[in-house]
Design an enzyme around this catalytic site. Structure first.
Site, PDB file in Angstrom:
ATOM      1  N   ASP A 201       0.827  -1.199   0.000  1.00 45.22           N
ATOM      2  CA  ASP A 201       0.000   0.000   0.000  1.00 45.22           C
ATOM      3  C   ASP A 201       0.868   1.259   0.000  1.00 45.22           C
ATOM      4  O   ASP A 201       1.866   1.348   0.729  1.00 45.22           O
ATOM      5  CB  ASP A 201      -0.892  -0.029   1.254  1.00 45.22           C
ATOM      6  CG  ASP A 201      -1.903   1.079   1.296  1.00 45.22           C
ATOM      7  OD1 ASP A 201      -2.728   1.148   0.366  1.00 45.22           O
ATOM      8  OD2 ASP A 201      -1.877   1.866   2.256  1.00 45.22           O
ATOM      9  N   ASP A 327     -10.437   1.671  -4.857  1.00 44.72           N
ATOM     10  CA  ASP A 327     -10.355   3.108  -4.611  1.00 44.72           C
ATOM     11  C   ASP A 327     -10.958   3.961  -5.720  1.00 44.72           C
ATOM     12  O   ASP A 327     -11.072   5.179  -5.550  1.00 44.72           O
ATOM     13  CB  ASP A 327      -8.890   3.526  -4.419  1.00 44.72           C
ATOM     14  CG  ASP A 327      -8.320   3.084  -3.087  1.00 44.72           C
ATOM     15  OD1 ASP A 327      -9.091   3.007  -2.104  1.00 44.72           O
ATOM     16  OD2 ASP A 327      -7.110   2.810  -3.022  1.00 44.72           O
TER      17      ASP A 327
END
Length: 525
Positions: A201, A327
């Site tokens: 991430d 996202d």
């Protein structure tokens, strides 16, 4: 020819675990639910399953706030459930990639609890603490990606700590070698258990400017429209040159174990994405290429993007392509149902490793979330800007009935009202469905080296149609994609046998509107 390895030839499928399959009926997906759907994934034809975070977490950001890097949150199961999932996946020939979140932990992680106890704590330097500015207030102008200052004041110790995301997600200090080793050991913990790699991430955020200089203003910022964080350019909080050393060290950890992969999440320009392959390709195996997600849906633009990306790749660097993730708005929402079929052909015939997002194979769309049901902290912090990610994280549709086969309880997010057509069971019996198209494409890709790892060449493109070739040895396929709703003549002749068309195998002549076609070129000579 590039050396054959699974993460080059294979296809990655992202699972958002809260939304994939709920085995215990609490309305939230879990590891047993994923495990039960592994035969579906194997039958679909993908090669690896990337699972978004399942570590212990207070869920302020739904798992991206980790309170223990070596466990499983009870919401999803336990360590035995993960071991069982790994065993079943490997038995089916599937690889498992875990999300690793190194930039920040939860404020409930024991490391941070000890760090904030006092300025003299042995863990103080595990996080980033600063005195207030000379006149009071935050140490500098750095902003959180989720809105507001990136600095939170701790009354007990009189200093600010850095959080580039929620204030519940304090940033770890990656300039501290003890922190680095602790995180590398956490990676080894999972690699020893059989995990096949990590998607890391916001890998480009892990290091910040050592002098804590202000970020410069962003001249393109639009007040009231853009995320607040975009008021300043992220010059001193992202993509610092020293970050490459951290990425190389992570890669070295992964390389201690055979046939593992390191994938880096990067929202950067093309020339910076490819830098994360690292010197001598010792960085990320696959620096995520999200450029298609934000690209204009135009044949000429995408043809140029393919050529620019291929030209920018370092020698030996393997490309990858992504059309959806947790996202960003869903593919079918962005391009429409008809063009989602064209997009499927594009994703699965380009050179490089494709990553699919759960539900895209059945055409799931974003679901409108009533204000009272919003769960995403991004939307709560910046309401009205359309930044919320709940719409693309809604539950997977397995069956056309209440609960959609996702849960027998109340789902954590709404399932949506179009479940009768957009579900796995209905499409499995329909040869004209999007699911069938994905399966056909995945079969073709697996069967033909030219489509899995052959060279790519853009042969021609117009506003409407993009044509490119995939070649390996004597095998050659021509892929033609019509990005418009009207019939269009391809810019180069499509000579050969039609092996797949979104409009039926008998397709000939000009491309129909919303048609994608794959042609096997005749053998030379």
């Amino acid at each position: 020819m590039t050396e054959r390895v699974w993460w080059r030839d294979g296809v990655v499928y992202q699972v958002y675990p809260r939304s994939f399959a709920d085995a215990n009926g609490d309305g939230i997906g879990d590891l047993e639910g994923i495990r039960g759907k592994l035969p579906y994934l194997a039958g679909l034809g993908v090669d690896a399953v990337w699972i978004s975070p399942v570590f212990p977490s207070p869920m302020a950001d739904f798992g991206y706030d980790v309170s223990d890097y070596r466990g499983i949150d009870p919401l999803f199961g336990d360590i035995d459930a993960m071991d069982a999932l790994l065993a079943d996946a490997h038995a089916l020939g599937l690889r498992v990639i875990l999300d690793f979140v190194p930039n920040h932990s939860s404020d409930e992680h024991p490391w941070f609890r000890e760090s904030r106890r006092s300025r003299d704590s042995a863990f103080r330097d595990w996080y980033i603490w600063r005195d207030p500015a000379p006149g009071g207030g935050p140490p500098n102008n750095w902003l959180s990606n989720f809105g507001g200052s990136a600095w939170a004041f701790d009354e007990a110790t009189g200093q600010y700590y850095l959080h580039l995301f929620l204030d519940r997600q304090p940033d770890l200090n990656w300039r501290n070698p003890v922190v680095r080793e602790a995180m590398y050991d956490a990676m080894r913990f999972w690699l020893r258990r059989g995990v096949d790699g990590f998607r890391v991430d916001v890998i480009y955020h892990v290091l910040k400017d050592a002098a804590f200089r202000d970020n410069p203003p962003n001249p393109a910022y639009r007040e009231g429209v853009d995320a607040t964080a975009n008021r300043f350019l992220p010059t001193h909080i992202a993509d610092l040159p020293e970050t490459q050393g951290i990425v190389a060290a992570m890669r070295a950890v992964v390389d201690e174990f055979p046939e593992r992969v390191l994938i880096g999440e990067l929202y950067l320009p093309l020339e910076r994405i490819v830098a994360y392959y690292g010197e001598d390709l010792k960085g990320a195996n696959l620096p995520f290429n999200f450029l298609l997600i934000g690209a204009p849906w135009d044949a000429s633009f995408i043809g140029g993007l393919i050529e620019r990306y291929e030209a920018a790749l370092p020698k030996g660097g393997w490309p990858n392509w992504v059309l959806g993730n947790h996202d960003k708005p869903r593919l079918a929402t962005r391009v429409g149902d008809a063009q989602a079929r064209v997009a499927a052909v594009l994703l699965l015939t380009l050179r490089g490793t494709p990553t699919m997002y759960y539900g895209d194979e059945i055409g799931m769309r974003d679901i409108a979330i009533p204000a009272a049901d919003v769960r995403d902290p991004f939307e709560r912090n910046e309401p009205g800007k359309g930044l919320g990610r709940d719409p693309q994280r809604t539950p997977m549709r397995w069956f056309p009935r209440e609960g959609a086969g996702f849960t027998r309880g109340i789902p954590w997010l709404p399932i949506g009202g179009d479940v009768a057509a957009i579900n796995v069971e209905s499409q499995e019996g329909d040869p004209g469905s999007l699911l069938w198209l994905y399966r056909q494409l995945l079969v073709l890709r697996r069967a033909h080296p030219a489509l899995s790892h052959g060279a790519v060449q853009v042969l021609g493109c117009s506003h409407a149609v993009l044509v490119y070739a995939r070649t390996e040895g004597d095998e050659r396929f021509i892929v033609a994609l019509n990005f418009t709703h009207a019939a269009a003549e391809p810019p180069v002749p499509l000579v050969g046998e039609v092996v797949l068309s979104t409009h039926g195998a008998g397709a000939r002549g000009p491309l129909e509107g919303d048609e994608a076609r794959i042609v096997r070129a005749p053998a030379a000579g």
